[in-house]
Design a protein around this motif. Structure first.
Motif, PDB file in Angstrom:
ATOM      1  N   GLN A  58     -58.148  66.808  52.957  1.00  0.00           N
ATOM      2  CA  GLN A  58     -59.142  68.134  52.499  1.00  0.00           C
ATOM      3  C   GLN A  58     -60.316  67.763  53.243  1.00  0.00           C
ATOM      4  O   GLN A  58     -60.458  69.458  53.719  1.00  0.00           O
ATOM      5  N   ARG A  72     -63.247  75.943  46.154  1.00  0.00           N
ATOM      6  CA  ARG A  72     -62.135  75.749  47.086  1.00  0.00           C
ATOM      7  C   ARG A  72     -61.644  74.571  47.529  1.00  0.00           C
ATOM      8  O   ARG A  72     -61.056  73.337  47.100  1.00  0.00           O
ATOM      9  N   GLY A 105     -63.351  72.064  45.276  1.00  0.00           N
ATOM     10  CA  GLY A 105     -61.875  71.630  44.906  1.00  0.00           C
ATOM     11  C   GLY A 105     -61.261  70.578  45.384  1.00  0.00           C
ATOM     12  O   GLY A 105     -60.952  69.607  45.047  1.00  0.00           O
ATOM     13  N   ALA A 106     -61.299  70.875  46.901  1.00  0.00           N
ATOM     14  CA  ALA A 106     -60.423  69.869  47.575  1.00  0.00           C
ATOM     15  C   ALA A 106     -60.869  68.318  47.884  1.00  0.00           C
ATOM     16  O   ALA A 106     -60.447  67.648  47.409  1.00  0.00           O
ATOM     17  N   VAL A 132     -61.023  65.686  44.500  1.00  0.00           N
ATOM     18  CA  VAL A 132     -59.443  65.234  44.962  1.00  0.00           C
ATOM     19  C   VAL A 132     -58.985  64.313  46.335  1.00  0.00           C
ATOM     20  O   VAL A 132     -58.470  64.887  47.310  1.00  0.00           O
ATOM     21  N   SER A 179     -56.550  67.524  38.055  1.00  0.00           N
ATOM     22  CA  SER A 179     -56.545  68.560  38.253  1.00  0.00           C
ATOM     23  C   SER A 179     -57.676  68.855  37.185  1.00  0.00           C
ATOM     24  O   SER A 179     -58.641  70.014  38.176  1.00  0.00           O
ATOM     25  N   ARG A 231     -60.001  68.933  40.151  1.00  0.00           N
ATOM     26  CA  ARG A 231     -60.384  70.334  40.925  1.00  0.00           C
ATOM     27  C   ARG A 231     -61.163  70.791  40.253  1.00  0.00           C
ATOM     28  O   ARG A 231     -61.872  71.652  40.695  1.00  0.00           O
ATOM     29  N   GLU A 268     -64.099  72.886  42.285  1.00  0.00           N
ATOM     30  CA  GLU A 268     -64.233  74.266  42.231  1.00  0.00           C
ATOM     31  C   GLU A 268     -65.094  75.096  41.562  1.00  0.00           C
ATOM     32  O   GLU A 268     -65.780  76.247  41.949  1.00  0.00           O
TER      33      GLU A 268
END
Length: 158
Positions: free
Chosen positions: A4, A35, A38-39, A42, A51, A54, A58
């Motif tokens: 991450q 991005r 989102g990282a 997760v 998914s 994320r 995002e």
């Protein structure tokens, strides 16, 4: 969380590079923010819910980037700083366009959020996602509308 951290570092470097170019696309900048978040959302890429997690991150990341630019616009302009919304500011529908864009971003996050099998603190999380993220926007709009009313009152007096 080295994976991450690397994704965040990489996206930040790309963001800084783009912000120094002549006219960066605000979509690219929003996507980089997406991005990054989102990282962060997760913890394990192999997770069954990776998914959806994320997508929540995002959407929130895009929302945060646009909202920050929307909030900072006047101060950035006064100080001669970069603001990614400058190309849109002269649009007659700038404020409604920004609101619609923010709604689109938060809808993406909410759609993914709702498929997650969450139970603990679900009401709190929904409150944040559907209401809390809009708090600053609502403050800005209230201030803008009051300022607009003052200007109209001044014009009516003259």
């Amino acid at each position: 969380y080295p994976r991450q951290a690397e994704e965040v570092r990489s996206a930040l470097e790309e963001n800084w590079r783009l912000e120094k170019t002549e006219a960066p696309e605000v979509d690219l900048l929003c996507n980089l923010s997406g991005r990054m978040l989102g990282a962060v959302f997760v913890p394990r890429p192999e997770d069954l819910w990776a998914s959806a997690l994320r997508s929540v991150g995002e959407g929130l990341g895009r929302f945060v980037y646009w909202m920050d630019a929307y909030d900072d616009y006047d101060a950035d302009r006064k100080k001669g700083r970069f603001n990614p919304l400058t190309p849109y500011r002269n649009r007659e529908d700038y404020h409604s366009f920004s609101h619609d864009t923010l709604e689109l971003f938060i809808a993406e996050a909410a759609e993914a959020f709702e498929i997650l099998p969450l139970e603990q603190d679900l009401d709190l999380l929904r409150n944040i996602l559907y209401s809390g993220v809009w708090q600053r926007y609502n403050q800005l709009e209230e201030k803008r509308l009051k300022q607009h009313q003052k200007e109209e009152d001044r014009h009516a007096e003259s």
